[in-house]
Motif scaffolding. Structure first.
Motif, PDB file in Angstrom:
ATOM      1  N   LYS A 107       0.832  -1.201   0.000  1.00 26.98           N
ATOM      2  CA  LYS A 107       0.000   0.000   0.000  1.00 26.98           C
ATOM      3  C   LYS A 107       0.863   1.246   0.000  1.00 26.98           C
ATOM      4  O   LYS A 107       0.544   2.248  -0.670  1.00 26.98           O
ATOM      5  CB  LYS A 107      -0.912   0.008   1.223  1.00 26.98           C
ATOM      6  CG  LYS A 107      -1.882   1.192   1.261  1.00 26.98           C
ATOM      7  CD  LYS A 107      -2.388   1.493   2.649  1.00 26.98           C
ATOM      8  CE  LYS A 107      -1.331   2.141   3.509  1.00 26.98           C
ATOM      9  NZ  LYS A 107      -1.822   2.517   4.854  1.00 26.98           N
ATOM     10  N   ILE A 266      -9.227   7.181  -8.001  1.00 27.96           N
ATOM     11  CA  ILE A 266      -8.849   7.094  -6.593  1.00 27.96           C
ATOM     12  C   ILE A 266      -8.477   8.485  -6.099  1.00 27.96           C
ATOM     13  O   ILE A 266      -7.670   9.181  -6.706  1.00 27.96           O
ATOM     14  CB  ILE A 266      -7.665   6.126  -6.401  1.00 27.96           C
ATOM     15  CG1 ILE A 266      -8.073   4.710  -6.813  1.00 27.96           C
ATOM     16  CG2 ILE A 266      -7.188   6.141  -4.961  1.00 27.96           C
ATOM     17  CD1 ILE A 266      -6.927   3.732  -6.805  1.00 27.96           C
ATOM     18  N   ASN A 268      -6.556  10.708  -3.639  1.00 28.44           N
ATOM     19  CA  ASN A 268      -5.371  10.474  -2.809  1.00 28.44           C
ATOM     20  C   ASN A 268      -5.553  10.958  -1.369  1.00 28.44           C
ATOM     21  O   ASN A 268      -4.867  10.484  -0.461  1.00 28.44           O
ATOM     22  CB  ASN A 268      -4.130  11.117  -3.434  1.00 28.44           C
ATOM     23  CG  ASN A 268      -4.172  12.630  -3.452  1.00 28.44           C
ATOM     24  OD1 ASN A 268      -5.220  13.241  -3.283  1.00 28.44           O
ATOM     25  ND2 ASN A 268      -3.014  13.240  -3.693  1.00 28.44           N
ATOM     26  N   ALA A 271      -6.942   7.834   0.135  1.00 31.50           N
ATOM     27  CA  ALA A 271      -5.984   6.730   0.116  1.00 31.50           C
ATOM     28  C   ALA A 271      -4.880   6.925   1.145  1.00 31.50           C
ATOM     29  O   ALA A 271      -4.365   5.953   1.716  1.00 31.50           O
ATOM     30  CB  ALA A 271      -5.386   6.599  -1.280  1.00 31.50           C
ATOM     31  N   GLY A 276      -7.060   3.879   2.626  1.00 30.14           N
ATOM     32  CA  GLY A 276      -5.849   3.083   2.446  1.00 30.14           C
ATOM     33  C   GLY A 276      -5.768   1.935   3.429  1.00 30.14           C
ATOM     34  O   GLY A 276      -5.506   0.786   3.059  1.00 30.14           O
ATOM     35  N   ALA A 279      -8.599  -0.562   2.807  1.00 33.91           N
ATOM     36  CA  ALA A 279      -8.325  -1.409   1.643  1.00 33.91           C
ATOM     37  C   ALA A 279      -7.458  -2.597   2.039  1.00 33.91           C
ATOM     38  O   ALA A 279      -7.637  -3.711   1.532  1.00 33.91           O
ATOM     39  CB  ALA A 279      -7.653  -0.587   0.551  1.00 33.91           C
ATOM     40  N   GLU A 457     -14.407   4.778  -2.145  1.00 32.37           N
ATOM     41  CA  GLU A 457     -12.959   4.960  -2.228  1.00 32.37           C
ATOM     42  C   GLU A 457     -12.210   3.718  -1.740  1.00 32.37           C
ATOM     43  O   GLU A 457     -11.178   3.345  -2.289  1.00 32.37           O
ATOM     44  CB  GLU A 457     -12.543   6.188  -1.409  1.00 32.37           C
ATOM     45  CG  GLU A 457     -12.977   7.513  -1.996  1.00 32.37           C
ATOM     46  CD  GLU A 457     -12.301   7.812  -3.328  1.00 32.37           C
ATOM     47  OE1 GLU A 457     -11.187   7.306  -3.567  1.00 32.37           O
ATOM     48  OE2 GLU A 457     -12.888   8.560  -4.127  1.00 32.37           O
ATOM     49  N   LEU A 461      -9.682   1.513  -4.251  1.00 30.29           N
ATOM     50  CA  LEU A 461      -8.285   1.261  -3.903  1.00 30.29           C
ATOM     51  C   LEU A 461      -8.035  -0.222  -3.660  1.00 30.29           C
ATOM     52  O   LEU A 461      -6.957  -0.740  -3.981  1.00 30.29           O
ATOM     53  CB  LEU A 461      -7.900   2.072  -2.667  1.00 30.29           C
ATOM     54  CG  LEU A 461      -6.414   2.035  -2.279  1.00 30.29           C
ATOM     55  CD1 LEU A 461      -5.541   2.554  -3.419  1.00 30.29           C
ATOM     56  CD2 LEU A 461      -6.168   2.844  -1.010  1.00 30.29           C
TER      57      LEU A 461
END
Length: 887
Positions: A107, A266, A268, A271, A276, A279, A457, A461
């Motif tokens: 990641k 995506i 950021n 993420a 993030g 995910a 989201e 991701l």
């Protein structure tokens, strides 16, 4: 040598643009952090240390280190997630047994592509020592050391003596191949309480992951919505590769085609934080746990006063994809990334350290800045035209909190104004009416996060992360279900977890902290670790920093300085590390006080030469909790205390002891030399039999924060106000006889002029002048409780002048002058490096008419060096002490 080094640092993770498992070595500038004993924890992983290192870098780059450049470079140069010690490998000349091989690494590599490194590089090695670089690197890098260390029986909870082996496909299968391409099993056992790295402990706001906060700020300053197909469009010709959990070949052609045809993108800013980590939950847990994914994992520090090691909960089951510290940082990052641009519009030179310092404090981020941003987005403002320029459009693509389908682009094609409306809807959710200014508002932030947007989201991701890791593939439908469940689990868990974190109303609202020049004398009541714990605790208590207190440490037995005067905690611990002698096993108070007198004499002489008119008051903190002081040492120390106070009028003593009667007798005569009531503020005895800082920290803090700053007269100024005005006119220097300071909103600032400078004065004037930073209320008092006799307001460049005629008619009943300064209004324009906060109010203090405690007709005696007098005094005391010991 090169190929040997490469083999040493296999980083199993896959870049989005290099879609194949290949080694990535630890950067050369971080290599020393994993050699020798550099991996041993030496300093606290505290919020204070994190903030100090940020300030050091900013102070070395006062004009070029803007918040965007700084945050981006920390992320790209100092952060590296997933570093683990390689099992069964010993360090050799060309072999370092560490590698970025953990769950976090894939990641992290995706984030490297999502957060562009467009800002100019920062040479961190020019501004930080090698040890400080390692400390900052570890604080911002998320990792878990999973394997057994051998200390579990002592550091893990005692009720966890089970021999059950933790099973995890990711952990128990080696993530690199032998030369023949076969997978090898890992024989190391997983620890019952693995070590969580990349976490900082704050006193009131929980333990959080600073790397997530930094990444979120960096993303918020250069927001991007990157299409999934752009990530993988060049990868369809790459060879197939291995599944990182099962190490079996995986046919990724079908997954690749779906990603190549995807129109989803995506964000950021998501993420970098919440989506993030969620995910990772979806990808690593989903194939095994489905909708019953595990979100959140508690941890505990080895020591709340000296937090160097953080242990994860025994219930981890190797599922540390989203720990409690990452949850807190994710919530914080969500808010900070989406508000940072608005704040920068109002506060142009907002520094990274300022933003983080304010957010993780009860004072919060200045409300005026938020109000200004809100006014800029009121309903009657001119709408932003998305066609005006690419920069405006990109700025509006960062925060779309309302999503109804998997394809946002298709909705935008049908409704061109949808993106602008979603942006404005989100901004209104975080309006100033919600009062969000600090980390203590996390409950409110959590409620304002759009759950559906977060699900979208996370799913987008997860698709890319699943492809990048070649994790156990599941259908898109199943992946979506698992991701939605993971987000729901997050909200449920976070609501319960935040109930354990203090809210704003539960946090101390008195923002004052001690601001002193403290000298700590340590005795033999503690071992090495306990002394380091004490020093770390006191350094945090008095806010040792460039904006707070300074600290020195004296070996209580030999009188040697173990730590020379510094306002840096990292520097203090570096000096402790380099101290070659042993720690004290007893105490010689006379030797220690003799060393302090020599140092204060030199400082006084330096202040006189430099014409210093203000500064921090000096405090001597004596720790005597072990052996009783001998009679001869008692007598010598008593004489020195009585004499030292007369020479150093701004010196305070605090005694931490289990023998209070001895120290009451020691300072009794010093209190009766003049007025007992006045003298009592300079001597404080805190009784404690425990070496645990928890037993005495509160009392110590309560006393130290009452000690004011000092105003003094280094030249023994005997000029009358008229003579002083003529001198100012002749020199054409309006700042003559003055010094500057900064007042903080909601924080009273206190000053004291000792009777030492008043007894022979006919008229004393003290002026407070503004410099257009806001308005102040200044009050004059003649008692230690600061009961106001007269208050005046200073606005713009106006001057408030206080005149005291014959302040000491009776030299034996002479009280000092006390001033308090409170901010009435701030213009939020404090931009220089000396500003701790952008809403501080700068002002000048100009004292006049102060004298020395001597006859005015003997002015030449004022100029006799303090150091000469005190060196003679110390020599006499030490000589008498040696004679007594001899006989």
């Amino acid at each position: 040598m090169i190929w040997q080094t490469c083999i040493c640092f296999l980083l199993i993770g896959t870049s989005l643009l290099v879609h194949i498992v290949q080694p990535i070595q630890i950067p050369q500038h971080l290599l020393h952090c994993y050699r020798g004993n550099a991996t041993q924890p030496r300093i606290a992983n505290s919020f204070q240390i994190f903030l100090e290192l940020l300030r050091k870098i900013e102070d070395a780059n006062p004009t070029s280190m803007d918040i965007r450049r700084f945050s981006v470079n920390i992320f790209h140069q100092l952060r590296l997630d997933g570093i683990e010690r390689a099992p069964s490998i010993l360090e050799q000349e060309f072999v370092t047994p560490f590698r970025a091989n953990g769950k976090m690494t894939p990641k992290f590599e995706l984030l490297l592509e999502l957060i562009s490194n467009e800002a100019g590089p920062v040479e961190f090695q020019r501004f930080l020592t090698p040890d400080e670089i390692c400390v900052l690197h570890r604080i911002v890098s998320s990792s878990v050391e999973p394997y057994e260390r051998g200390d579990e029986s002592t550091v893990c909870p005692l009720n966890l003596m089970s021999d059950d082996r933790v099973e995890s496909p990711w952990i128990n299968i080696n993530k690199h191949q032998n030369t023949d391409g076969t997978a090898t099993a890992v024989s190391e056992r997983i620890s019952r309480c693995p070590l969580e790295l990349g976490v900082a402990r704050s006193q009131d706001y929980g333990s959080f992951s600073p790397g997530t906060v930094i990444a979120s700020i960096a993303a918020g300053l250069q927001p991007q919505n990157v299409r999934i197909n752009e990530f993988v469009s060049l990868q369809h010709k790459k060879p197939q590769w291995e599944n990182l959990e099962t190490m079996t070949e995986n046919d990724s052609e079908q997954s690749l085609n779906k990603l190549l045809n995807s129109l989803n993108s995506i964000d950021n800013t998501y993420a970098a934080g919440l989506s993030g980590d969620l995910a990772e939950v979806c990808v690593y847990q989903g194939p095994y746990l489905g909708v019953n994914s595990s979100v959140g994992l508690a941890g505990s520090w080895n020591d709340t006063h000296f937090p160097r090691i953080r242990y994860l909960s025994e219930r981890h089951q190797a599922r540390w994809e989203f720990t409690d510290s990452e949850i807190l940082a994710g919530i914080d990052g969500m808010f900070l990334s989406n508000q940072i641009s608005n704040w920068l519009q109002r506060i142009r030179r907002l520094r990274l350290s300022q933003l983080i310092d304010m957010y993780y404090s009860a004072r919060g981020i200045p409300a005026m800045a938020i109000e200004s941003a809100n006014r800029g987005r009121s309903s009657n403002r001119r709408p932003i035209n998305l066609k005006d320029n690419a920069e405006s459009r990109e700025a509006l693509e960062i925060q779309q909190f309302s999503s109804k389908s998997n394809s946002k682009l298709s909705r935008i094609f049908n409704d061109p104004d949808l993106e602008l409306r979603e942006q404005e809807e989100y901004l209104e959710r975080f309006s100033v009416n919600d009062g969000i200014t600090s980390a203590c508002n996390r409950k409110t932030i959590l409620r304002l996060i759009d759950r559906e947007k977060l699900k979208d989201e996370t799913y987008f991701l997860s698709q890319v992360l699943q492809y990048a890791t070649s994790s156990l593939a599941i259908t898109d439908e199943a992946l979506r279900i698992n991701c939605d469940a993971a987000v729901d689990n997050f909200f449920n868990y976070a609501e319960v977890m935040l109930d354990k974190i203090p809210t704003c109303s539960q946090i101390l609202t008195d923002f004052r902290k001690p601001v002193v020049d403290l000298t700590l004398i340590i005795d033999g009541s503690r071992g090495i670790y306990e002394n380091q714990q004490l020093i770390s605790s006191i350094a945090e208590l008095i806010d040792v920093s460039s904006y707070g207190s300074s600290i020195s440490v004296i070996h209580g037995q030999s009188g040697l300085y173990m730590v020379n005067r510094t306002n840096s905690v990292t520097t203090a611990f570096a000096q402790l590390q380099n101290f070659t002698g042993s720690y004290p096993i007893g105490i010689s108070l006379s030797r220690s006080l003799g060393a302090i007198v020599r140092r204060l004499s030199n400082l006084t002489e330096t202040d006189r030469i430099n014409g210093l008119y203000g500064g921090l008051s000096q405090v001597v903190l004596v720790v005597a909790q072990s052996q009783r002081i001998s009679q001869s040492d008692f007598a010598s120390a008593k004489r020195m205390i009585e004499g030292s106070f007369q020479q150093f009028p701004d010196l305070y003593f605090v005694f931490l002891t289990n023998d209070p009667d001895t120290f009451k007798e020691m300072v009794h005569d010093a209190q009766t030399i003049f007025d007992i009531k006045r003298q009592q503020e300079h001597y404080k005895i805190i009784e404690s039999n425990s070496i645990d800082p928890s037993d005495f920290s509160h009392n110590l803090f309560r006393h130290l924060k009452l000690i004011p700053k000092r105003i003094m007269a280094p030249f023994c100024d005997t000029l009358t106000p008229e003579e002083r005005r003529k001198m100012i006119l002749m020199t054409n220097n309006q700042n003559w006889n003055s010094f500057e300071d900064y007042a903080t909103v909601s924080q009273e600032l206190r000053y004291r002029i000792s009777p030492f400078y008043l007894r022979n004065a006919d008229q004393v004037t003290v002026e407070f002048q503004g410099v257009m930073y806001g308005s102040l209320i200044i009050c004059l008092s003649r008692d230690v409780n600061y009961s106001p006799l007269e208050c005046k307001t200073v606005e713009d460049r106006n001057v408030a002048e206080f005149t005291i005629i014959r302040p000491c008619d009776d030299i034996f009943q002479c009280y000092g002058l006390y001033f308090s300064v409170i901010v009435e209004k701030s213009n939020v324009r404090c931009t220089e490096n000396d500003c701790r906060y952008p809403d501080q109010v700068r002002f000048l203090i100009r004292p006049g008419g102060l004298t020395c405690e001597v006859n005015r007709r003997s002015n030449f005696s004022c100029k006799i060096s303090f150091s000469h007098r005190m060196l003679v005094f110390v020599f006499i005391v030490v000589f008498v002490d040696k004679i007594r010991n001899y006989f």
